[in-house]
Each structure stands twice: as structure tokens, then as C-alpha cells.
Design a protein around this motif. Structure first.
Motif, PDB file in Angstrom:
ATOM      1  N   LEU A 285      -3.337 -12.954 -14.527  1.00 25.15           N
ATOM      2  CA  LEU A 285      -4.409 -12.224 -14.077  1.00 25.15           C
ATOM      3  C   LEU A 285      -5.479 -13.115 -13.979  1.00 25.15           C
ATOM      4  N   ARG A 286      -6.075 -13.337 -12.603  1.00 24.30           N
ATOM      5  CA  ARG A 286      -7.405 -14.016 -12.668  1.00 24.30           C
ATOM      6  C   ARG A 286      -8.408 -13.274 -11.822  1.00 24.30           C
ATOM      7  N   HIS A 320      -7.276  -7.030 -25.269  1.00 23.31           N
ATOM      8  CA  HIS A 320      -6.944  -8.279 -25.423  1.00 23.31           C
ATOM      9  C   HIS A 320      -5.986  -9.035 -24.340  1.00 23.31           C
ATOM     10  N   GLY A 321      -5.780 -10.352 -24.313  1.00 18.20           N
ATOM     11  CA  GLY A 321      -5.078 -11.166 -23.192  1.00 18.20           C
ATOM     12  C   GLY A 321      -5.836 -11.157 -21.911  1.00 18.20           C
ATOM     13  N   SER A 327     -11.226  -6.344 -18.735  1.00 16.45           N
ATOM     14  CA  SER A 327     -12.126  -5.117 -19.106  1.00 16.45           C
ATOM     15  C   SER A 327     -13.187  -5.540 -19.532  1.00 16.45           C
ATOM     16  N   ALA A 328     -13.411  -6.678 -20.242  1.00 16.74           N
ATOM     17  CA  ALA A 328     -14.779  -7.092 -20.520  1.00 16.74           C
ATOM     18  C   ALA A 328     -15.582  -7.459 -19.207  1.00 16.74           C
TER      19      ALA A 328
END
Length: 592
Positions: A285-286, A320-321, A327-328
Motif C-alpha cells: 500500500l502506497r 500496524h503495517g 491510518s496514521a
């Protein structure tokens, strides 16, 4: 505030329901069964549309068949194609009006100019026609001949007097008209009685009888067409702030003349991001760094605030990941918005595979806002008793499985409040205390989840057992495993064509002779490698196994085994290094 009440319960406009399709050598004629003098003809040579002039044609048609609507027209390189509904199924009623699901469609070809096209144009037209075949099997399309179903109950009752007497296509919310781009020719010819706005999404209905009070629950989901696409080829938002898989879901309760509805929305995380298929089970995911990102988020939520009022954005992604990084980034952008509340809830961490009840942790965080937003309620006379003042916006990565589980939980909470308000339940009771009725409610949400997932991914929803039963069963885990494998196949080897079909039908890609052919490929992409690579892999593994079996103490056979093993490993390495080239990719439009 009764301006829309009377007009919402009675529509003065009705579409022609059953049509006769007559095929002549030089034209198609479509006319109403009930009013044969009303209809139009389509020239088979150039695709021009002309309303019937009332004169009877002396020529007899070569074929006559019954159709149930015209979904629109599209012009390709060599002519026009007319999309007609060839079969339908009545699936229930919406506010008293019959609702139909499209069961099959067919394109009528008006492309005699194809014979004068160049060889490349003929190749391009053949591919476009392949895309039209994909469009013919589009799932989850609904419509009504007597009312518009793209408008939610609250918006219908806020409209001005007489709105519902307009032609149905003029009533519709353009965000949710799947065939809006196909209707231009019919609109231009003022064929209002034949213009059917199709809604893609889900329509489910059931009757429940808690404590002997008969009620009807209708669940209708409306998919936005602004960023229409498939799971891996339409992620996140575009620069205008439109997000992939944006869906408005309305739960409508009808009880003893009272009608109430709850709206919820879902949509992809409104950042610029992508997740390009490359044969791996979970592609990287980018996040796309772009100076417009803050504006994209602002535009998205400004549109929601204008339409729905106060917004609570619930983010269900992992922390995470790749998901955690996305999300962040989402949380960081949301901190810049002062008028939207953002709530992060790691669904997998809290609920795992079967701890459905742990959604109470999330509900406790948003309960005050959720109950303050209320729901829309009118009495039997059409008087507005309650208005919904905001909406919960839910997302996970795909806005399917985790999202559907969470929305069904919130819908149940609101249903309890509505039944208590109507006096069916007292303040200590809830729908889950009535096993049969609760089962019907859960089934509505589970089947809706399956239908929406089929439209976006090509497979049934995962975690359907959590919605149906509140826990996962062995059978449900097996079904989820098969669906996950099916998603992998669809995403990697079929969705490129599906995405092209959606871009073509929605008007995102405009066919023109002035445009270069999108299918003149070159280099490594000019052949279909997947069959070749598969044959080499299978052949290499077979020969390695065979020569090892024959080797014994024969050094020459052993060296052959090593050679074939090397070839197989080389092919595997080549496939891994060029995974994207082996996948089905859209050709017509870029990602944004």
C-alpha cells in the motif's frame, strides 16, 4: 415542515413499464405496450433517435420482443449501442411503490459504420464491445417505474411541493444514478416517460413482529458514481475529494403509519493512495504525497457536512503495517479539521474473529454523538417529528467487511431507540430479545454486505457470520477462505477489464477517433504472459519431479533434474520481479 409530505406519498409521474422492441432492417422501434403511439426509433446505421410521429409503419418487423426499460445509449468508434433491460424481478416496495431488480440487460448495436473502419479501429471496437458485455452483467441494479429511489426519506420530505410530480430522472440525486452518463440522448429527445435512473447498491426488506406489532424494515444502499471502480483499481480519493466505494445506507422502519429512517455512510479513506496488484496476496500500500492532500480531505468532509450535518468519522483500520501507516496519515489530516470528530478503533485488535460484542467499546466512545444525531421520523399525516442532524462515516480498508459489521451494530442500536419511541418496546427491551425478528434483521444486513462486496470485489463479504450470528462458525471460516481466494483471483486477473468497463460506461473515458488507441501495447506488455509463465512453471515442476524420479544413481539424469529445477526457479524469480505485468490492468484511465 410538511412541504414534501403529500408529494412524497403520491407520485404523479409514472414511467412506461412494459415495452415492445421491434427490429427492422434499418432501425429499432421501442414503444409502450399500454400506449403504442408513444415511443421512439433508433437508426441502425447512425444511432440517431427520433420520437414516433404517430404514423403506422407498413413494413413488418423481423422480430418483436418484450423489454422492461431503456437504460441509455453509448457511442463508440463505429456507432451507437442501446442498453435495454431484458428481465427484471420485483423485490419489494419503497414507500408503497414497487421496486425491481435488473436481472439481465442487452446492448442493441447500431454500428453499420464498422465496415468502413480501419483495422486498428475494428480491434479497438471489438475490445470496447467486450467491455459492454461486462456491463451487461453488472450486479445490484434497482429501479422503480413510479418513484425515485436515490433520495433518502429525510431529503424527500424536505423538498418543495410538487417535486415528486417531475419526471423521475429529474427527481434523482445524480450521485447515485448509475446510468447517468447513458441518459443524455434520451434526455435531449425529451423522452421522459422512458428514462429510468438505475441505482446500484442493495435493496433488502423484511417484515418483523416484535410483541405483535407488525413492522417493515427496508435496507437500501446507494453507491456513489463519482469514483466508481473495482477494489484494487479505485482506492482512496481523487483530487475533488470523491472517495472510492462511497455508499449511503438507509435503514427505513415503517410501523403503524409512522416512518423513520437512519442514514449511515461509508467510503474509502479520503487520502491519495494506491495498492497495485502484483500477484502477491496483499500488495504493498502506497500513500501518494501530494500538495493537494489537505484540500482533498477538506473537500470531502465539506461535502458531507453540507449534505448530512455533523460528521463522526470512525476509522476501523489496523494500527500496524501498511494499514497503520495509512491510518496514521489519515489521523494527522483529521487533526487539521475542527468541525469533524475522528475516532480510531482497531477492529481486528478489539474484536478479532469472533468478539463481536467488543464493538460496545466503540459504541461507548461515540454513543453521545450518535444518539444526539437522532434519526428521521414522521407520523401518518406526514408531520416531521424528528430530524437526523448528522451521520456516522465508517471506513476500514475496503469499506466492506469490518464496515458492514460495525454499521449493522449501530443500526441495531438505532432500531431499538425507534421501537422504544413508538412504544413497541419499553426502555429495558431491545430487538435482540426476540430471536426470530433479530434473525431477520441480521439477515438483511448480511445479505446487503454480500451484495455490496460482489459489486466492488466480485466476491461475497467476509465476516458475514459476525453479522448473521454474532460469531464466526467453522462453515463461515471456510466460506471466508474461499471468498478470499476468489478475491485474489478477481483482483489479479479480471478487475482490469472490469475497471475499463466502469470507466467507459460512467463517461470517465470518452471514446473518440481523435484519441490514440489505448490498446496498442509494446514491449513486455504486448503479449499475454500468464499462460506462458504458468505453462513454464508447471512444465518445469513436472520435468524436475520426473527426472528426479528417474535419476537413481544416474549422474546425467540428476544433472537434468538440477537443470529443470534451475529453469523453474528462474521463471519463479521472473514472475515475482514482474508481478504487475502478469495482472489484468485497466487501459483506459489513470488511477486518479
Amino acid at each position: 415542515m410538511e412541504s414534501g409530505a403529500s408529494s412524497s406519498s403520491n407520485s404523479n409521474f409514472k414511467l412506461h413499464e412494459q415495452l415492445e422492441l421491434q427490429e427492422f432492417q434499418n432501425k429499432f422501434v421501442i414503444r409502450s405496450h399500454e400506449f403504442p403511439n408513444q415511443g421512439f426509433s433508433i437508426c441502425r446505421r447512425e444511432g440517431s433517435i427520433n420520437p414516433l410521429d404517430g404514423e403506422d409503419c407498413s413494413e413488418s418487423p423481423s422480430k418483436v420482443s418484450t423489454i422492461y426499460g431503456v437504460a441509455g445509449t453509448i457511442r463508440l468508434l463505429a456507432g451507437t449501442y442501446v442498453l435495454v433491460i431484458t428481465s427484471r424481478k420485483e423485490v419489494g416496495t419503497f414507500l408503497g411503490f414497487p421496486i425491481f431488480r435488473v436481472m439481465s440487460m442487452m446492448f442493441l448495436s447500431c454500428n453499420e459504420a464498422l465496415k468502413f473502419s480501419t483495422s486498428q479501429e475494428k480491434k479497438d471496437e471489438a475490445y470496447f464491445m467486450t467491455l459492454l458485455k461486462t456491463v451487461e452483467s453488472t450486479p445490484g441494479l434497482y429501479y422503480s417505474y413510479e418513484t425515485d429511489i436515490t433520495l433518502n426519506l429525510q431529503r424527500r420530505f424536505k423538498l418543495t411541493e410538487g417535486w415528486m410530480s417531475k419526471p423521475i430522472w429529474k427527481q434523482a440525486d445524480p450521485r447515485f444514478v448509475w446510468n447517468r452518463n447513458l441518459l443524455e440522448d434520451l434526455i435531449e429527445c425529451k423522452l421522459d416517460g422512458f428514462i429510468i435512473p438505475l441505482l446500484q447498491g442493495s435493496f433488502q426488506t423484511a417484515q418483523v413482529k416484535p410483541k405483535n406489532s407488525l413492522a417493515t424494515i427496508t435496507l437500501i444502499s446507494r453507491t456513489c458514481t463519482r469514483r466508481l471502480g473495482t477494489r484494487m483499481w479505485r482506492r482512496g480519493a481523487n483530487l475533488e475529494g470523491d472517495t472510492a466505494n462511497f455508499i449511503e445506507t438507509e435503514q427505513l422502519l415503517e410501523l403503524e403509519g409512522f416512518r423513520s429512517s437512519l442514514l449511515q455512510v461509508r467510503g474509502s479513506i479520503p487520502l491519495l493512495w494506491e495498492q497495485i496488484v502484483d500477484l502477491s496476496y496483499k500488495p504493498h500500500l502506497r500513500i501518494i504525497n501530494h500538495e493537494q492532500t489537505p484540500k482533498v480531505v477538506e473537500r470531502h468532509f465539506h461535502d458531507l457536512l453540507q449534505r448530512y450535518g455533523e460528521i463522526v468519522a470512525v476509522d476501523l483500520t489496523d494500527k500496524h503495517g501498511d494499514e497503520g501507516q495509512l491510518s496514521a496519515a489519515y489521523a494527522a489530516e483529521m487533526q487539521k479539521l475542527q468541525n469533524v470528530r475522528y475516532v480510531s478503533f482497531d477492529f481486528h485488535s478489539h474484536c478479532g474473529n469472533s468478539n463481536f460484542d467488543n464493538l460496545k467499546i466503540l459504541y461507548d466512545q461515540i454513543m453521545e454523538d450518535f444518539e444526539k444525531q437522532r434519526y428521521f421520523l414522521i407520523d401518518a399525516e406526514g408531520n416531521i417529528l424528528e430530524e437526523q442532524k448528522g451521520v456516522i462515516r465508517v471506513n476500514c480498508i475496503d469499506c466492506l467487511d469490518r464496515t458492514n459489521v460495525t454499521q449493522s451494530y449501530l443500526a441495531q442500536k438505532s432500531l431499538d431507540l425507534q421501537l422504544q419511541r413508538n412504544g413497541v418496546l419499553d426502555s429495558s427491551e431491545c430487538i435482540s430479545m426476540f430471536a426470530e425478528e433479530y434473525g431477520k434483521f441480521r439477515t438483511l444486513w448480511a445479505e446487503q454486505g454480500d451484495e455490496i462486496s460482489l459489486e466492488y470485489t466480485g466476491t461475497h463479504a467476509l465476516k458475514g457470520d459476525l453479522v448473521r450470528y454474532g460469531k464466526q462458525t467453522i462453515g463461515g471460516k471456510i466460506k471466508d477462505g474461499l471468498s478470499a481466494l476468489s478475491r485474489y483471483y478477481q483482483n489479479n486477473f479480471h478487475d482490469g477489464i472490469r475497471q475499463d468497463a466502469l470507466d467507459l460506461i460512467s463517461g470517465r473515458y470518452i471514446v473518440s477517433r481523435n484519441n490514440p488507441s489505448p490498446f496498442q501495447l509494446n514491449g513486455f506488455e504486448s503479449i499475454s504472459y500468464l499462460p506462458v509463465a504458468s505453462a513454464l512453471l508447471i512444465g518445469g515442476l513436472t520435468m524436475t519431479s520426473f527426472t528426479l524420479h528417474q535419476a537413481g544413481r544416474n549422474t546425467q539424469q540428476f544433472m537434468s533434474s538440477v537443470l529443470w529445477a534451475g529453469v523453474t526457479a528462474g521463471v519463479l524469480a521472473l514472475v515475482k520481479a514482474n508481478g504487475r505485468q502478469f495482472c489484468s490492468r485497466p487501459r483506459l484511465c489513470g488511477l486518479l
